[in-house]
Design a protein around this motif. Structure first.
Motif, PDB file in Angstrom:
ATOM      1  N   SER A 149     -15.488  18.086  -4.174  1.00  0.00           N
ATOM      2  CA  SER A 149     -15.170  16.994  -5.584  1.00  0.00           C
ATOM      3  C   SER A 149     -15.257  17.585  -6.300  1.00  0.00           C
ATOM      4  CB  SER A 149     -17.083  16.802  -5.267  1.00  0.00           C
ATOM      5  OG  SER A 149     -17.355  15.662  -4.249  1.00  0.00           O
ATOM      6  N   LEU A 150     -15.605  19.138  -6.652  1.00  0.00           N
ATOM      7  CA  LEU A 150     -15.561  19.414  -7.542  1.00  0.00           C
ATOM      8  C   LEU A 150     -13.158  20.445  -7.975  1.00  0.00           C
ATOM      9  CD1 LEU A 150     -18.700  21.862  -8.756  1.00  0.00           C
ATOM     10  CD2 LEU A 150     -18.456  19.308  -9.578  1.00  0.00           C
ATOM     11  N   ARG A 151     -13.729  20.580  -6.833  1.00  0.00           N
ATOM     12  CA  ARG A 151     -12.110  20.975  -6.502  1.00  0.00           C
ATOM     13  C   ARG A 151     -10.819  20.152  -7.135  1.00  0.00           C
ATOM     14  NH1 ARG A 151      -8.001  20.639  -3.236  1.00  0.00           N
ATOM     15  NH2 ARG A 151      -8.473  18.951  -2.125  1.00  0.00           N
ATOM     16  N   ARG A 152     -11.378  18.730  -6.175  1.00  0.00           N
ATOM     17  CA  ARG A 152     -10.054  17.576  -6.773  1.00  0.00           C
ATOM     18  C   ARG A 152     -10.053  16.772  -8.637  1.00  0.00           C
ATOM     19  NH1 ARG A 152     -10.604  13.361  -1.608  1.00  0.00           N
ATOM     20  NH2 ARG A 152     -11.127  14.582   0.431  1.00  0.00           N
ATOM     21  N   ALA A 153     -11.298  17.531  -9.266  1.00  0.00           N
ATOM     22  CA  ALA A 153     -11.441  17.465 -10.355  1.00  0.00           C
ATOM     23  C   ALA A 153     -11.086  18.715 -10.872  1.00  0.00           C
ATOM     24  CB  ALA A 153     -12.754  17.085 -10.472  1.00  0.00           C
ATOM     25  N   GLY A 154     -10.677  18.779 -10.596  1.00  0.00           N
ATOM     26  CA  GLY A 154      -9.537  20.405 -11.177  1.00  0.00           C
ATOM     27  C   GLY A 154     -10.833  21.078 -12.182  1.00  0.00           C
TER      28      GLY A 154
END
Length: 542
Positions: A149-154
């Motif tokens: 999730s954090l990766r997708r959020a940048g």
């Protein structure tokens, strides 16, 4: 005359001082048209024999998150668990029923139930199996995300910085722990929003059916269309469609988030300031669906110690919480919205935030006069004695939630200490001090059952059995019931037609096994709801 409905053999508590009791009630075209002898000789299309049950005005929850609550009813529920391994198992079981590319959404996590501990992000990653996972905290002011999730959020991108008013918590090595505070939650939420109209309508249907079963006939949706509390920029349209399709089972007042207000290209002579493109403002709509105050956040929550205090939390001599932006800029936005016709619903929990809220609302009122709908301070938790007369003089309503006593009361008292706990989530001193205090829950951040809320105002019991704060803040059962009925009507701008059961008022009522005043305090929450009616039409029972 043929009425639509006559209720017979009831113990009616009208909540009107001039005529407090009745045994019969008549309804025509959605309104109460008569009581007792005024109905002599009249008949109706429908008769309801209350068989001696109590009838009270319908409960009105003036601060809840109905779309959000309806969505949680379809998510993995982590409520009622007491150990982190139980959380992991519940997540694993829920994840097994989802597809390989689906988001894993969970709700109901309260770190106070786990000694202040949070799930390990590495374990969440293992459970998710490469899928994004997101857990909403019950407070609504923080959430837990896994690595995907954090990766997708940048969050792992070079140059990433925390958003204003929010924080991505990190460990000593600088790695995200998965905990997101305040506005940082939007980093994840914006990956899945806006929700479809169909999803929002379904959520409203689920939520308001539940409300009807609890005797709730009206509510105020505390933030739509923007921020981390809005689910679609077209959320009003979803509410309209739900009403038209029969999926909205209670009256709704909607609070747009301040984020969606913007400069409007109106005629210069209008002095319009900020608003919505169509120019609608607080008070627009009808008795069933209307636009209320604009919602703005000034600080965070006591549960995560992000609420802005004037003195430090007991847990840390340097920690006072924080405002969600520059104080002068926040005040400027509040005043700009007010002069454009918007009443204000200002989220302020810590006493420092309440100082700013009183100042901003009071300044706006002095410059531009009273609002069409009462302005409010949402939650108004830590209220110093010197702030009470200021609230009264500025005619600001407050919405403290008694449901928090059980959920996080013990933790709040530890964070604040004895003196400030006595100032926190007041009730009796608001009423005695002439401050309008309606009933509310902040559902799903806390238990939304109105009868449990009424009991909590009366006993102020925490999970440990202690009395939260000052015992002098306890209400009588009648005062607590009045908060959820007559006072809620006044605080939402509907006091002339909602909240009491006398001729001319909306025929919104709840049929109870017993009135809260007629049972022991510890039995109030267990009173059975036998029926609920909106405009004389039963939404539950009947």
């Amino acid at each position: 005359m043929l009425l639509d409905l006559i209720v017979d053999n009831a113990r009616i508590h009208t909540m009107d001082a001039a005529r407090p009791q009745a045994s019969r009630l008549g309804v025509l075209a959605g309104r109460v048209v008569g009581l007792d002898d005024e109905l002599t000789g009249l008949s109706a299309r429908q008769r309801f024999d209350a068989a001696g049950a109590a009838v009270v005005p319908g409960f009105n929850d003036v601060h809840c998150h109905t779309t959000w609550y309806g969505l949680t009813l379809a998510e993995i529920d982590l409520g009622g668990l007491r150990t982190i391994p139980e959380v992991y198992q519940r997540l694993r079981t829920g994840a097994e029923n989802l597809g390989s590319g689906d988001w894993i959404f969970a709700t109901g996590f309260n770190h106070h139930e786990f000694g202040g501990n949070y799930p390990d992000i590495a374990v969440l990653d293992q459970i998710a199996g490469g899928r994004p996972l997101y857990i909403r905290q019950t407070s609504g002011h923080s959430a837990i995300a896994n690595t995907e999730s954090l990766r997708r959020a940048g969050v792992f991108a070079p140059g990433f910085t925390d958003p204003e008013g929010g924080l991505v918590r990190r460990d000593e090595q600088g790695n995200p722990t998965g905990l997101l505070e305040e506005t940082a939650q939007a980093l994840i939420q914006d990956l899945v929003r806006p929700y479809s109209q169909a999803d929002i309508r379904a959520a409203l249907d689920r939520a308001t059916r539940h409300y009807a079963a609890e005797g709730i006939t009206s509510f105020s949706e505390a933030g739509i269309a923007g921020g981390w509390i809005g689910h679609s920029p077209a959320e009003v349209a979803a509410y309209q469609a739900a009403r038209e399709s029969g999926q909205l089972h209670a009256r709704a007042q909607l609070m747009p988030a301040m984020d969606v207000l913007h400069p409007v290209a109106a005629n210069a002579d209008d002095g319009f300031g900020i608003g919505l493109d169509l120019g609608m403002r607080s008070g627009f709509g009808d008795d069933y669906l209307s636009i209320g105050p604009v919602k703005i956040f000034l600080d965070g929550a006591l549960s995560g110690e992000t609420a802005a205090l004037t003195e430090c939390y007991c847990s840390n001599p340097d920690k006072r919480g924080y405002l969600q932006g520059d104080a002068d800029e926040l005040k400027g936005r509040i005043i700009d919205a007010y002069r454009s016709g918007w009443a204000l619903a200002v989220h302020a929990i810590g006493d420092a935030a309440i100082d700013l809220a009183i100042d901003a609302i009071g300044t706006a009122r002095k410059r531009f006069g009273p609002p069409a709908v009462p302005s409010r301070i949402e939650h108004a938790a830590v209220v110093r004695p010197d702030q009470l007369p200021k609230l009264r003089d500025a005619e600001i309503a407050v919405t403290p939630q008694a449901a928090f006593f059980d959920a996080i009361g013990d933790g709040m008292m530890a964070s604040l200490g004895e003196e400030r706990s006595g100032w926190t989530y007041r009730a009796k001193s608001f009423i005695d001090g002439g401050v309008l205090m309606p009933g509310s829950s902040d559902r799903p951040c806390a238990d939304g059952n109105a009868l449990r809320g009424i009991q909590a105002f009366v006993d102020r019991k925490t999970r440990s059995g202690a009395t939260f704060g000052a015992g002098s803040e306890k209400l009588s059962a009648y005062e607590a019931l009045r908060a959820y009925t007559a006072v809620s009507g006044q605080a939402t701008g509907f006091g002339d037609r909602k909240g009491t059961l006398v001729p001319g008022m909306l025929a919104d009522f709840t049929v109870l096994e017993n009135a809260p005043m007629d049972v022991a305090t510890e039995d109030i929450a267990g009173i059975e709801v036998l029926g609920t009616a909106v405009g004389g039409e039963f939404t539950h029972g009947g």
